[in-house]
Design an enzyme around this catalytic site. Structure first.
Site, PDB file in Angstrom:
ATOM      1  N   GLU A 168       0.945  -0.926  -0.209  1.00  0.00           N
ATOM      2  CA  GLU A 168      -0.172  -0.179   0.400  1.00  0.00           C
ATOM      3  C   GLU A 168       0.962   0.968   0.248  1.00  0.00           C
ATOM      4  O   GLU A 168       0.880   2.432   1.199  1.00  0.00           O
ATOM      5  CB  GLU A 168      -1.007   0.156   1.325  1.00  0.00           C
ATOM      6  CG  GLU A 168      -2.124  -0.670   1.335  1.00  0.00           C
ATOM      7  CD  GLU A 168      -2.978  -0.981   2.651  1.00  0.00           C
ATOM      8  OE1 GLU A 168      -4.384  -2.031   2.134  1.00  0.00           O
ATOM      9  OE2 GLU A 168      -2.981  -0.360   3.064  1.00  0.00           O
ATOM     10  N   GLU A 365      -5.598  -8.714   0.675  1.00  0.00           N
ATOM     11  CA  GLU A 365      -6.164  -8.257   1.571  1.00  0.00           C
ATOM     12  C   GLU A 365      -7.422  -7.866   1.766  1.00  0.00           C
ATOM     13  O   GLU A 365      -7.501  -6.850   0.866  1.00  0.00           O
ATOM     14  CB  GLU A 365      -5.609  -6.838   2.537  1.00  0.00           C
ATOM     15  CG  GLU A 365      -3.740  -6.953   3.115  1.00  0.00           C
ATOM     16  CD  GLU A 365      -3.496  -5.505   3.521  1.00  0.00           C
ATOM     17  OE1 GLU A 365      -4.512  -4.990   4.406  1.00  0.00           O
ATOM     18  OE2 GLU A 365      -2.440  -5.904   4.196  1.00  0.00           O
TER      19      GLU A 365
END
Length: 469
Positions: A168, A365
């Site tokens: 991320e 995720e």
């Protein structure tokens, strides 16, 4: 009437965590920026709980892998900590205690037949590199990261054959430079944020190429959080707002990692606005060779946007191209105030097929954090988290539909295997299949963990006919 959703052969049923959110501080040579934030501002963290102990994975990993096997995980993504593996950040000298820990962890995963995917950077930049060089604003930090990555590759090349570079990266930019919700808490620093974005993409390219040279048979990718933008209306202005949001927040990373260059439209906008990054002449050729073998997609919620209404910005920010829109029909997770919109996973899959048809990917995720889960403990001491099971069923339904229509998704990783520390949220919201009692570090499998075991063993699950359409 019901139907069984069968997933492709060898599908990865796994979960994810990270080193800084699970291991604890003990034995590390350096602080990362989250460690430093906690040390100097403990009141910023829910109930003052920090990463000093976290879920003590450092001492519990052998039992934790046994529990992961018990709940059906066949794969697990975690991260090496730069601050644990490397003793000297400049020279790349290794820490023998860090080596011993990660080697023991690899053996424990193998003993429980769990494939490991190792990530190199999970928001855990060494604080020394921020203080001395301004972190990812510096070209030197790119070089040091490449040195660290090569060291890790060489050290674990016989055991680990799937790697990711960053988790991320846009969160580091949003949180650290644009909106200030993560250390070092800079705000409204759009031009600096663009330079950080560029250097992270460059670091990803250099590390990817280095790995391909070392292990041509291995695979390496990047983990990108995708919060797809849905425009308020069909108006051209709203459509353009959504387009820019996607360009800046996730297509910047994916285009560079898969096609070897940034989106032309984004480059032109940044150049026109006078905030385009500084680069060296050789960089274009370096980026052009960048080819991720796979992509990890983290998805939690969508973004709703509309055109801006002529707001004046003193400094450049991506917000000048879009405004957030509060969709009145949204369903909300009350614990995070995030919209729950499982169909977006289908939309992401279709976008991946359209834009990057030759690149396989997996859900790296997704998850649902819930506050005070003890409310749902039954008489046997087990948390009956039916809300989490239903959350995953809905997302898997839409993912399965996309796979049936040709999406090249090869796995589903939840956040998280165990309850783990979540930055300044600490343990306020729990995400794991396995409960962690912070008083004595005991572990208890939740109802969702037992359900996931069946999903993994059967490579699918049964649902009522199209319940989520």
């Amino acid at each position: 009437m019901s139907t069984f959703l069968k997933f492709p052969p060898n599908f990865l049923w796994g979960a994810a965590m990270s080193g800084p959110q699970s291991e604890g501080w003990l034995g590390k040579r350096h602080e990362n920026i989250m460690d430093t934030w906690y040390r100097i501002c403990r009141n910023d963290f829910y109930k003052g709980v920090g990463p000093d102990v976290a879920s003590d994975f450092l001492h519990h990993f052998e039992n934790d892998f046994r529990l992961m096997k018990e709940i059906g995980l066949n794969s697990f993504r975690t991260s090496i900590q730069w601050t644990r593996l490397i003793a000297n950040l400049e020279t790349g000298e290794l820490d023998p205690n860090g080596i011993a820990f990660y080697q023991a962890m690899i053996r424990a995963a193998k003993a429980n037949e769990i494939k490991l995917i190792f990530n190199l950077h999970h928001f855990d930049l060494p604080t020394d590199l921020l203080d001395r060089y301004a972190g990812w604003e510096s070209r030197h930090v790119v070089d040091l990261f490449v040195k660290y990555a090569k060291t890790a590759f060489q050290l674990f090349k016989d055991e680990i054959h799937e790697w990711t570079t960053f988790n991320e990266p846009m969160v580091m930019i949003d949180g650290g430079y644009l909106y200030g919700y993560h250390y070092p808490h800079y705000k409204n620093e759009g031009k600096r944020a663009v330079q950080v974005l560029y250097h992270i993409v460059l670091a990803n390219a250099l590390v990817t190429q280095a790995y391909h040279q070392l292990d041509p048979e291995g695979k390496i990718g990047i983990i990108v959080n995708v919060t797809p933008a849905y425009p308020r209306s069909d108006r051209k202005e709203d459509q353009e707002a959504a387009r820019f949001f996607d360009l800046f927040h996730w297509r910047s990373f994916l285009d560079a990692s898969i096609h070897g260059h940034f989106p032309d439209e984004l480059v032109e906008i940044l150049r026109k606005d006078g905030v385009l990054w500084k680069a060296e002449a050789k960089d274009e050729s370096l980026l052009s060779l960048n080819r991720s073998d796979f992509i990890g997609i983290n998805y939690y919620h969508p973004t709703r946007v509309q055109a801006t209404e002529g707001q004046i910005f003193e400094k450049w920010l991506p917000d000048q191209y879009y405004a957030h829109y509060d969709w009145p029909e949204k369903r909300v997770d009350p614990y995070k105030d995030w919209e729950i919109f499982p169909k977006a996973l289908y939309d992401i899959a279709k976008e991946m097929t359209k834009r990057y048809p030759k690149t396989p990917w997996f859900v790296s995720e997704t998850g649902m954090g819930v506050h005070d889960e003890g409310r749902f403990r039954n008489k046997d001491g087990v948390i009956e988290d039916l809300y989490r099971i239903n959350f995953y069923k809905e997302h898997l339904f839409w993912l399965h539909k996309a796979i049936e229509e040709g999406a090249s998704c090869f796995g589903f990783h939840t956040w998280a295997a165990l309850d783990c520390w979540s930055w300044n949220n600490a343990y306020k919201n729990r995400y794991g299949f396995i409960e962690v009692d912070l008083n004595d570090q005991t572990r208890t499998i939740k109802k969702s963990g037992r359900w996931y075991r069946q999903v993994s063993l059967e490579n699918g699950f049964e649902i009522e006919e199209d319940p989520f359409v």
